[in-house]
Write a protein that holds these residues in place. Sequence first.
Motif, PDB file in Angstrom:
ATOM      1  N   GLN A  88       0.814  -1.222   0.000  1.00 31.90           N
ATOM      2  CA  GLN A  88       0.000   0.000   0.000  1.00 31.90           C
ATOM      3  C   GLN A  88       0.848   1.273   0.000  1.00 31.90           C
ATOM      4  O   GLN A  88       0.394   2.328  -0.392  1.00 31.90           O
ATOM      5  N   LYS A  89       2.093   1.146   0.454  1.00 27.29           N
ATOM      6  CA  LYS A  89       2.955   2.339   0.490  1.00 27.29           C
ATOM      7  C   LYS A  89       3.395   2.749  -0.914  1.00 27.29           C
ATOM      8  O   LYS A  89       3.822   3.869  -1.124  1.00 27.29           O
ATOM      9  N   TYR A  90       3.329   1.806  -1.854  1.00 28.55           N
ATOM     10  CA  TYR A  90       3.916   2.073  -3.173  1.00 28.55           C
ATOM     11  C   TYR A  90       2.919   2.007  -4.327  1.00 28.55           C
ATOM     12  O   TYR A  90       3.268   2.305  -5.458  1.00 28.55           O
ATOM     13  N   PHE A  91       1.702   1.562  -4.046  1.00 30.80           N
ATOM     14  CA  PHE A  91       0.675   1.471  -5.096  1.00 30.80           C
ATOM     15  C   PHE A  91      -0.581   2.231  -4.651  1.00 30.80           C
ATOM     16  O   PHE A  91      -0.868   2.309  -3.448  1.00 30.80           O
ATOM     17  N   ASP A  92      -1.352   2.726  -5.611  1.00 30.38           N
ATOM     18  CA  ASP A  92      -2.611   3.398  -5.268  1.00 30.38           C
ATOM     19  C   ASP A  92      -3.654   2.389  -4.801  1.00 30.38           C
ATOM     20  O   ASP A  92      -4.477   2.696  -3.942  1.00 30.38           O
ATOM     21  N   TYR A  93      -3.613   1.199  -5.403  1.00 28.52           N
ATOM     22  CA  TYR A  93      -4.546   0.128  -5.011  1.00 28.52           C
ATOM     23  C   TYR A  93      -3.769  -1.178  -4.851  1.00 28.52           C
ATOM     24  O   TYR A  93      -2.862  -1.467  -5.638  1.00 28.52           O
ATOM     25  N   VAL A  94      -4.167  -1.950  -3.856  1.00 25.61           N
ATOM     26  CA  VAL A  94      -3.590  -3.284  -3.671  1.00 25.61           C
ATOM     27  C   VAL A  94      -4.774  -4.253  -3.589  1.00 25.61           C
ATOM     28  O   VAL A  94      -5.652  -4.088  -2.745  1.00 25.61           O
ATOM     29  N   LEU A  95      -4.774  -5.247  -4.497  1.00 26.18           N
ATOM     30  CA  LEU A  95      -5.951  -6.124  -4.595  1.00 26.18           C
ATOM     31  C   LEU A  95      -5.662  -7.549  -4.128  1.00 26.18           C
ATOM     32  O   LEU A  95      -4.690  -8.167  -4.553  1.00 26.18           O
ATOM     33  N   GLY A  96      -6.535  -8.044  -3.251  1.00 26.82           N
ATOM     34  CA  GLY A  96      -6.469  -9.452  -2.835  1.00 26.82           C
ATOM     35  C   GLY A  96      -7.359 -10.261  -3.783  1.00 26.82           C
ATOM     36  O   GLY A  96      -7.290 -10.082  -5.004  1.00 26.82           O
ATOM     37  N   PHE A  97      -8.222 -11.140  -3.229  1.00 27.85           N
ATOM     38  CA  PHE A  97      -9.158 -11.867  -4.087  1.00 27.85           C
ATOM     39  C   PHE A  97      -9.903 -10.843  -4.949  1.00 27.85           C
ATOM     40  O   PHE A  97     -10.448  -9.873  -4.412  1.00 27.85           O
ATOM     41  N   THR A  98      -9.934 -11.090  -6.261  1.00 31.51           N
ATOM     42  CA  THR A  98     -10.421 -10.059  -7.180  1.00 31.51           C
ATOM     43  C   THR A  98     -11.546 -10.583  -8.058  1.00 31.51           C
ATOM     44  O   THR A  98     -11.409 -11.662  -8.660  1.00 31.51           O
ATOM     45  N   THR A  99     -12.627  -9.827  -8.151  1.00 33.35           N
ATOM     46  CA  THR A  99     -13.734 -10.206  -9.031  1.00 33.35           C
ATOM     47  C   THR A  99     -13.874  -9.179 -10.149  1.00 33.35           C
ATOM     48  O   THR A  99     -13.337  -8.067 -10.045  1.00 33.35           O
ATOM     49  N   LYS A 100     -14.635  -9.540 -11.149  1.00 28.27           N
ATOM     50  CA  LYS A 100     -14.848  -8.636 -12.280  1.00 28.27           C
ATOM     51  C   LYS A 100     -15.537  -7.350 -11.796  1.00 28.27           C
ATOM     52  O   LYS A 100     -15.185  -6.245 -12.221  1.00 28.27           O
ATOM     53  N   GLN A 101     -16.487  -7.511 -10.886  1.00 31.21           N
ATOM     54  CA  GLN A 101     -17.209  -6.337 -10.379  1.00 31.21           C
ATOM     55  C   GLN A 101     -16.252  -5.353  -9.698  1.00 31.21           C
ATOM     56  O   GLN A 101     -16.366  -4.140  -9.849  1.00 31.21           O
ATOM     57  N   MET A 102     -15.282  -5.903  -8.953  1.00 33.07           N
ATOM     58  CA  MET A 102     -14.309  -5.021  -8.276  1.00 33.07           C
ATOM     59  C   MET A 102     -13.515  -4.202  -9.285  1.00 33.07           C
ATOM     60  O   MET A 102     -13.261  -3.022  -9.094  1.00 33.07           O
ATOM     61  N   ILE A 103     -13.126  -4.855 -10.382  1.00 32.50           N
ATOM     62  CA  ILE A 103     -12.332  -4.153 -11.409  1.00 32.50           C
ATOM     63  C   ILE A 103     -13.203  -3.069 -12.053  1.00 32.50           C
ATOM     64  O   ILE A 103     -12.764  -1.938 -12.263  1.00 32.50           O
TER      65      ILE A 103
ATOM     66  N   MET B  65      -0.810   6.442   1.251  1.00 38.55           N
ATOM     67  CA  MET B  65      -1.175   5.039   1.456  1.00 38.55           C
ATOM     68  C   MET B  65      -2.251   4.615   0.470  1.00 38.55           C
ATOM     69  O   MET B  65      -3.302   5.259   0.370  1.00 38.55           O
ATOM     70  N   GLY B  66      -1.998   3.537  -0.239  1.00 36.53           N
ATOM     71  CA  GLY B  66      -2.966   3.020  -1.195  1.00 36.53           C
ATOM     72  C   GLY B  66      -4.135   2.342  -0.494  1.00 36.53           C
ATOM     73  O   GLY B  66      -4.117   2.105   0.713  1.00 36.53           O
TER      74      GLY B  66
END
Length: 524
Positions: free
Chosen positions: A111-126, A139-140
């Motif tokens: 999170q310190k280096y990215f705007d978003y950090v994604l764990g389990f990811t679904t199409k809806q989240m994207i 902090m991302g």
Amino acid sequence: MRKLRIGVLDLVSKGPTKALWARFMNANLASIMPQIISVWCEQEGHDVRFVCYTGFEDLMQELPSDVDVLFVSAFSQTAQLSYALSNLARKNGAITVLGGPHARCYPQDAQKYFDYVLGFTTKQMISDLLTNVAQHRPMGVHLHSDKQPESLPGVQERWKYQEITLQKAPTIKIVPMLGSLGCPYTCSFCIDSTVDYQPLGFDQITSDLKFLLTKYKRPRIGWHDPNFGIRFDDYMDAIEAVGAGDRIDHIAETSLSLLGEPHLKRLQANGFRAILPGVESWYDMGNKSKSGKNKGQDKVKQVSEQVNMILRYIPYIQANFVLGLDTDEGDEPWELTKKFVDAAPGAFPGYSLLSAFGQAAPLNLEYQKVGRVLPFPHHFLNNHHAMNVKPKNYSWPEMYDRVLDLAKYTFSWRAIARRFMALKQPIPRWMNVLRAVSSEGFGRIKYYGKVREMLDTDIPVRRFFEGESEVLPQFYVNRIKKDLGPFWDWLPEGSIMHDQNAYLHSQAGSLVQMGMGAPAAAQA
Ligand code: B12
Ligand code: SF4
């Protein structure tokens, strides 16, 4: 919605390389998910530029400099490279998103280096992310679904990305496929021990395999399922429904418990050419290897007999072990592994140094609670270049003496010759020789030997291993610098080191939740 220019980067290599093995194999180690992210972004109406970085591309050229959003997929060993690339892309005006094993294991650091950090990811989240995309600095935002997606696009849908990736593989081309997520077993060191087993569509397997037969005369499939074949009959039915006999070659990671003779007959008939079961330890994980209460010497006998039987049906087998588990004590486990090397000479032993990947597994929390995790930079966390858990029953010199001794035994000319003679087919035979004499066998003997020597001669190294100092020894700094090449200059300040107890600290409620879904700790 505004049409966005989106870059998607799959990082297979830690940096530029010229290694022969990497030239042949890196494109075959690509991940499925970055291709799926590309498909989803395109379905949302955006322009996508996809790059799989195998270490041979000029990323400074290939990394689109005008993207609005850059998705990066990283294992922990490519974390430092990903941080440098995110820094560079942000300077060029992009918003950056990290996904993949590193994001799952070390979200707080990322999170310190990215705007978003994604764990389990679904199409809806994207879709939601792209609709509301915005900078989040310093902090991302950590976003993750409560569970794995129920379905994922198959090979046909992601083909254009898969195809450009495999164009980089000069001879052997392995198409990655996925039939399931999670695992019903509960090995406490494993990232999937708390993730429910869930098959993806079996019909999709059949239609994807039929599709691949239109692309290759003899497709080679690398199954990315954490534990292939749990629903064994359904899998085999899906493969047999293609009607290709053994015209498709398959490689899969699976458990010994699934590899009884009736299953092996069916696997052989369906073209399974390589199997990678986990033995892990002579004292633990009985469920997985079907050795039940059998331990020690008895387990060696049972497992080596089974491995020899497997080799009558499947031409190639890699048996995986974890070195330095808490159940290991004294010389016995190491001597037992050597006995296995002798008793099952056809198997290629895959050794992993015990590693705690952040918040991946329940056991990691226990290691962190008692202060056994060392802050080795992520760059070295690939099961070989650093062991970041202090062994319970060995001093560091004792541990490395044994690792080195076992590696020398396994990759001695005698063992190499016996492995060669034990197999019949030319490709598996020579594959084992190549692996032994390359970075995996001889290379590791050299590397472990160097670490062992430094433990005696380099005081900063020894103090770092003993947890007496958190100053990274120069040897490791130099290696990161060399590996990253031109990207070293883009590493954000302070990004080499991380809080090795971030998982524990997040449990104490110090993590501020900014995203959707369950609290980060619930993901572990
Ligand atoms: C299949 C597999 C492999 C295959 C394929 C690798 C690959 N490129 O995917 C092979 C055998 C080649 C392999 C090799 C290695 N592996 Co491996 N592998 C796995 C395994 C068993 C399954 C991963 C998988 O594909 N799952 C299916 C996907 C769909 O699920 P997922 O990973 O959970 O992804 C979800 C989210 O994370 C997210 N997501 C994933 N990727 C991305 C990308 C983006 C951009 C976004 C937004 C989201 C996103 O969306 C998904 C859906 O929710 C895992 C263990 C496990 N059970 O997860 C280890 C695992 C990923 N491997 C691991 C390691 C260490 C390695 C090696 C370094 C081992 C080695 N020394 O050689 C190499 C590195 C290879 C490389 N490409 O760099 C570690 C990684 C730990 C870490 N933090 O880095 C794991 C977790 C195992 C462990 N030890 O705990 N591996
Ligand atoms: S069987 Fe393999 S995938 Fe399943 S929990 Fe154990 S180590 Fe993980």
